[in-house]
Design a protein around this motif. Structure first.
Motif, PDB file in Angstrom:
ATOM      1  N   ILE A 248      11.414 103.301  81.897  1.00 27.03           N
ATOM      2  CA  ILE A 248      10.206 102.686  82.074  1.00 27.03           C
ATOM      3  C   ILE A 248      10.531 100.976  81.859  1.00 27.03           C
ATOM      4  CG2 ILE A 248       8.051 102.208  81.327  1.00 27.03           C
ATOM      5  CD1 ILE A 248       7.529 105.044  81.058  1.00 27.03           C
ATOM      6  N   ILE A 249      10.055 100.286  82.650  1.00 27.35           N
ATOM      7  CA  ILE A 249      10.059  99.014  82.445  1.00 27.35           C
ATOM      8  C   ILE A 249       8.702  98.241  82.416  1.00 27.35           C
ATOM      9  CG2 ILE A 249      10.878  96.659  83.480  1.00 27.35           C
ATOM     10  CD1 ILE A 249      12.985  98.173  85.072  1.00 27.35           C
ATOM     11  N   VAL A 250       8.671  97.533  81.255  1.00 26.30           N
ATOM     12  CA  VAL A 250       7.216  97.101  80.949  1.00 26.30           C
ATOM     13  C   VAL A 250       7.230  95.738  81.078  1.00 26.30           C
ATOM     14  CG1 VAL A 250       5.221  96.885  79.389  1.00 26.30           C
ATOM     15  CG2 VAL A 250       6.888  98.704  79.190  1.00 26.30           C
ATOM     16  N   MET A 251       6.332  95.007  82.020  1.00 23.83           N
ATOM     17  CA  MET A 251       6.200  93.576  82.215  1.00 23.83           C
ATOM     18  C   MET A 251       4.998  93.010  81.724  1.00 23.83           C
ATOM     19  SD  MET A 251       7.878  93.071  86.391  1.00 23.83           S
ATOM     20  CE  MET A 251       7.719  91.184  86.027  1.00 23.83           C
ATOM     21  N   TYR A 252       4.927  91.691  81.365  1.00 11.43           N
ATOM     22  CA  TYR A 252       4.011  90.988  80.795  1.00 11.43           C
ATOM     23  C   TYR A 252       4.137  89.600  81.319  1.00 11.43           C
ATOM     24  CZ  TYR A 252       0.498  88.729  77.612  1.00 11.43           C
ATOM     25  OH  TYR A 252      -0.636  88.454  77.166  1.00 11.43           O
ATOM     26  N   LYS A 253       3.188  88.897  82.160  1.00 13.33           N
ATOM     27  CA  LYS A 253       3.334  87.503  82.337  1.00 13.33           C
ATOM     28  C   LYS A 253       4.707  87.075  82.988  1.00 13.33           C
ATOM     29  CE  LYS A 253      -0.209  85.450  79.634  1.00 13.33           C
ATOM     30  NZ  LYS A 253      -0.617  84.390  78.576  1.00 13.33           N
ATOM     31  N   GLY A 254       5.244  88.107  83.930  1.00  9.63           N
ATOM     32  CA  GLY A 254       6.296  87.865  84.804  1.00  9.63           C
ATOM     33  C   GLY A 254       7.702  88.111  83.954  1.00  9.63           C
ATOM     34  N   LYS A 255       7.545  88.486  82.967  1.00  6.60           N
ATOM     35  CA  LYS A 255       8.704  88.654  81.967  1.00  6.60           C
ATOM     36  C   LYS A 255       8.752  90.240  81.645  1.00  6.60           C
ATOM     37  CE  LYS A 255       9.351  84.164  79.930  1.00  6.60           C
ATOM     38  NZ  LYS A 255      10.580  83.844  80.479  1.00  6.60           N
ATOM     39  N   ILE A 256      10.046  90.747  81.560  1.00  2.91           N
ATOM     40  CA  ILE A 256      10.261  92.073  80.816  1.00  2.91           C
ATOM     41  C   ILE A 256      10.171  92.095  79.605  1.00  2.91           C
ATOM     42  CG2 ILE A 256      11.739  93.939  80.593  1.00  2.91           C
ATOM     43  CD1 ILE A 256      12.785  93.611  83.462  1.00  2.91           C
ATOM     44  N   VAL A 257       9.383  93.011  78.853  1.00  3.43           N
ATOM     45  CA  VAL A 257       9.336  92.878  77.375  1.00  3.43           C
ATOM     46  C   VAL A 257       9.949  94.164  76.603  1.00  3.43           C
ATOM     47  CG1 VAL A 257       7.247  91.411  77.457  1.00  3.43           C
ATOM     48  CG2 VAL A 257       6.902  93.959  77.537  1.00  3.43           C
ATOM     49  N   GLU A 258       9.988  95.210  77.575  1.00  6.16           N
ATOM     50  CA  GLU A 258      10.613  96.669  77.062  1.00  6.16           C
ATOM     51  C   GLU A 258      11.280  97.296  78.107  1.00  6.16           C
ATOM     52  OE1 GLU A 258       9.685  99.663  73.602  1.00  6.16           O
ATOM     53  OE2 GLU A 258       7.992  98.427  74.154  1.00  6.16           O
ATOM     54  N   ILE A 259      12.379  97.969  77.893  1.00  5.76           N
ATOM     55  CA  ILE A 259      13.040  98.943  78.813  1.00  5.76           C
ATOM     56  C   ILE A 259      13.373 100.145  78.138  1.00  5.76           C
ATOM     57  CG2 ILE A 259      14.689  99.368  80.537  1.00  5.76           C
ATOM     58  CD1 ILE A 259      14.843  96.357  80.810  1.00  5.76           C
ATOM     59  N   ALA A 260      13.133 101.159  78.348  1.00  6.42           N
ATOM     60  CA  ALA A 260      13.675 102.723  77.452  1.00  6.42           C
ATOM     61  C   ALA A 260      13.474 103.569  78.501  1.00  6.42           C
ATOM     62  CB  ALA A 260      13.024 102.603  76.223  1.00  6.42           C
ATOM     63  N   ASP A 261      13.936 104.888  78.205  1.00  7.24           N
ATOM     64  CA  ASP A 261      13.759 105.965  78.770  1.00  7.24           C
ATOM     65  C   ASP A 261      12.423 106.478  78.532  1.00  7.24           C
ATOM     66  OD1 ASP A 261      16.474 106.355  79.676  1.00  7.24           O
ATOM     67  OD2 ASP A 261      16.969 107.608  77.650  1.00  7.24           O
ATOM     68  N   CYS A 262      11.842 107.114  79.572  1.00  3.72           N
ATOM     69  CA  CYS A 262      10.481 107.486  79.661  1.00  3.72           C
ATOM     70  C   CYS A 262       9.955 108.041  77.988  1.00  3.72           C
ATOM     71  CB  CYS A 262      10.021 108.461  80.857  1.00  3.72           C
ATOM     72  SG  CYS A 262       8.464 108.942  80.899  1.00  3.72           S
ATOM     73  N   GLU A 263      10.485 109.215  77.630  1.00  2.00           N
ATOM     74  CA  GLU A 263      10.265 109.643  76.548  1.00  2.00           C
ATOM     75  C   GLU A 263      10.182 108.652  75.517  1.00  2.00           C
ATOM     76  OE1 GLU A 263       8.697 112.724  76.394  1.00  2.00           O
ATOM     77  OE2 GLU A 263       9.197 112.988  78.597  1.00  2.00           O
ATOM     78  N   THR A 328      16.743  92.660  73.677  1.00  3.19           N
ATOM     79  CA  THR A 328      17.746  92.974  72.744  1.00  3.19           C
ATOM     80  C   THR A 328      17.853  94.563  72.575  1.00  3.19           C
ATOM     81  OG1 THR A 328      17.310  91.288  71.361  1.00  3.19           O
ATOM     82  CG2 THR A 328      18.330  92.738  70.138  1.00  3.19           C
ATOM     83  N   GLU A 329      19.083  95.102  72.574  1.00  2.00           N
ATOM     84  CA  GLU A 329      19.232  96.765  72.523  1.00  2.00           C
ATOM     85  C   GLU A 329      18.931  97.117  70.965  1.00  2.00           C
ATOM     86  OE1 GLU A 329      22.737  98.362  73.829  1.00  2.00           O
ATOM     87  OE2 GLU A 329      22.096 100.055  74.442  1.00  2.00           O
ATOM     88  N   LYS A 330      17.658  97.565  70.622  1.00  6.30           N
ATOM     89  CA  LYS A 330      17.102  98.038  69.478  1.00  6.30           C
ATOM     90  C   LYS A 330      17.987  99.408  69.211  1.00  6.30           C
ATOM     91  CE  LYS A 330      13.326  99.768  67.047  1.00  6.30           C
ATOM     92  NZ  LYS A 330      11.806  99.990  67.132  1.00  6.30           N
ATOM     93  N   ALA A 331      18.007 100.253  70.163  1.00  7.83           N
ATOM     94  CA  ALA A 331      18.679 101.601  70.223  1.00  7.83           C
ATOM     95  C   ALA A 331      19.396 101.830  71.349  1.00  7.83           C
ATOM     96  CB  ALA A 331      17.693 102.769  69.839  1.00  7.83           C
ATOM     97  N   GLU A 332      20.312 102.914  71.639  1.00 10.27           N
ATOM     98  CA  GLU A 332      20.845 103.068  72.819  1.00 10.27           C
ATOM     99  C   GLU A 332      20.040 103.355  73.927  1.00 10.27           C
ATOM    100  OE1 GLU A 332      24.402 106.137  74.710  1.00 10.27           O
ATOM    101  OE2 GLU A 332      23.372 106.437  72.788  1.00 10.27           O
ATOM    102  N   GLY A 333      20.059 102.188  74.963  1.00  8.10           N
ATOM    103  CA  GLY A 333      19.143 102.471  75.996  1.00  8.10           C
ATOM    104  C   GLY A 333      17.947 101.693  75.922  1.00  8.10           C
TER     105      GLY A 333
END
Length: 353
Positions: A248-263, A328-333
Motif C-alpha cells: 500500500i502507498i499512502v499519498m497526501y497533497k501530491g507526496k508519498i507519506v508511507e509505503i509498506a506491505d498491506c498487513e 525513510t526505511e523504518k523497518a524492512e520494506g
C-alpha cells in the motif's frame, strides 16, 4: 454496511486471495515524478497559481504485484495513474517500464507500449461510447492495432465477454442496456483485450452498489491470476485495498507519506495521516471500535517548505518547518516520510458525540 460485502467475499473465497506472490523483478520504476498545473487567478489578473498535483513521487512496482494507492480526494492518485500510462505528460521525472523511459519513446514505440499498459476508468457510464455497441467497444483496441481479422476479432470479443462474466450474445447490445456493474465489466474486458501486463484500475468500484463492488473485486483477482497481471489499484476504500493489495502507498497533497506491505500498514501505521485514514474505517464489532481521530482546519495555515502535514500534526518539531521529510526505511520494506515517525506520534483527536 460497506464492510459487509468485503467480509462476505473473504469468507466465500478464503483468506488466500493473494496466494500468487509477486515476482522479484521490478517492472516499473518511478523516480522523482512531478506534475504541476498552472491556473489563471482571474480574467484581469496576471498572477498564475501553481497546483502541485504530484510532487516528487518515487516508488517501484514488481511483476505480478498489486499496489494499492490510497489517499483523500485531490491527493494526486489519479494523476499518478495517468502519468504511469502516459495519458498526460509530466513536469519532470522518469518512469522506466521494462528498462525504458516511457517519456523518451518515439510515437511508434508509445503505440506499442499501449498494448502492455491499460487503464480501467472510474465511471462505467461516461467511459463507454453510447453510440458504439459492446462488440465495437471491446474490440476497438484490436482494430486500432490491426490485430486479427474481422471474424477472429468477433470471436476474441465473445471470449473476453465470457471471461468477465457476460454473455457472448451481448456483443450487439449498447451500454445503456446494461447495469453499472455490467458496464464496468465491459470496461475491464476492453482493458484486457490486448493482453496487457500492467493494468491501472482507477477507483473501479466507487461508482457501484456495495453488493456489486465485491463481484468486481473478485473479478479483478481472478483475472490477475489467470493472466499474470501487475495491478495498480487506486481507491479511497481501505477495506477494498486491504483485500486486493500486496503493498500500500499512502499519498497526501501530491507526496508519498508511507509505503509498506498491506498487513504492516494496518497493524503498524507510522505516519499520522495514515493513522487518521485508518481511524475513519468503519468497524462492525462494537468492541473493536476506537475513538476516531479527527484533525481540524487551522485558523491560519502556515505556508512553508516543510512537511505537508505540518498544519494538522500535534507533535511537529522545529525541523518539520524547514524541510519536507524524505521517505525513510523504518523497518524492512516499511518507508515513512515523517521527521517524528515514532510509536507515540498522534494527531489531533476528539471523541464522537
Amino acid at each position: 454496511l460497506q464492510v459487509l460485502p468485503i467480509l462476505l467475499l473473504v469468507t466465500l473465497k478464503g483468506v488466500n486471495n493473494k496466494e500468487e506472490m509477486p515476482g522479484s523483478k521490478d517492472l516499473i520504476i518511478i523516480n522523482n515524478l512531478k506534475k504541476y498545473f498552472t491556473l489563471d487567478s482571474g480574467f484581469l489578473s496576471s498572477k498564475k497559481e501553481i497546483i502541485k498535483a504530484v510532487d516528487g513521487v518515487s516508488f517501484t512496482i514488481k511483476e505480478k504485484e498489486t499496489i494499492g494507492l490510497v489517499g483523500e480526494s485531490g491527493c494526486g492518485k489519479t494523476t499518478t495513474g495517468k502519468l504511469l500510462i502516459r495519458l498526460i505528460e509530466p513536469t519532470t521525472g522518469h518512469i522506466n517500464y521494462e528498462g525504458e523511459d516511457i517519456f523518451t519513446l518515439t510515437k511508434n514505440r508509445v503505440r506499442e507500449l499501449r498494448k502492455k499498459m491499460q487503464f480501467i476508468f472510474q465511471d462505467p457510464y461516461s467511459s463507454l461510447n453510447p453510440r458504439m455497441n459492446v462488440g465495437s467497444i471491446v474490440g476497438e483496441g484490436l482494430k486500432v492495432h490491426k490485430i486479427l481479422t474481422t471474424r477472429a476479432r468477433r470471436k476474441r470479443v465473445e471470449e473476453l465477454l465470457m471471461l468477465v462474466g457476460l454473455r457472448p450474445q451481448d456483443i450487439q447490445r449498447y451500454p445503456h442496456e446494461f447495469s453499472g456493474g455490467q458496464r464496468q465489466r465491459i470496461g475491464i474486458a476492453r482493458a484486457i483485450s490486448l493482453n496487457p501486463s500492467f493494468l491501472i484500475a482507477d477507483e473501479p468500484i466507487s461508482a457501484l452498489d456495495v453488493s456489486i463492488q465485491a463481484q468486481i473485486l473478485n473479478l479483478l483477482l481472478d483475472l490477475k491470476r489467470k493472466l499474470g497481471l501487475t495491478l495498480l489499484f487506486i481507491s479511497h476504500d481501505l477495506h477494498a485495498v486491504k483485500f486486493i493489495s500486496d503493498r500500500i502507498i499512502v499519498m497526501y497533497k501530491g507526496k508519498i507519506v508511507e509505503i509498506a506491505d498491506c498487513e504492516e500498514i494496518f497493524k503498524n501505521p507510522s505516519h499520522p495521516y495514515t493513522r487518521f485514514l485508518l481511524s475513519a474505517v468503519l468497524q462492525i464489532d462494537p468492541g473493536k471500535r476506537k475513538k476516531r481521530e479527527i484533525f481540524y482546519e487551522p485558523e491560519k495555515e502556515v505556508f512553508n517548505k516543510g512537511c505537508s502535514f505540518l498544519n494538522y500534526c500535534k507533535e511537529k518539531k522545529d525541523r518539520c518547518y524547514v524541510k519536507h521529510p524524505d521517505l525513510t526505511e523504518k523497518a524492512e520494506g516499511h518507508f515513512v516520510a515523517c521527521h517524528c515517525h515514532c510509536p507515540n506520534l498522534t494527531v489531533r483527536a476528539q471523541g464522537l458525540d
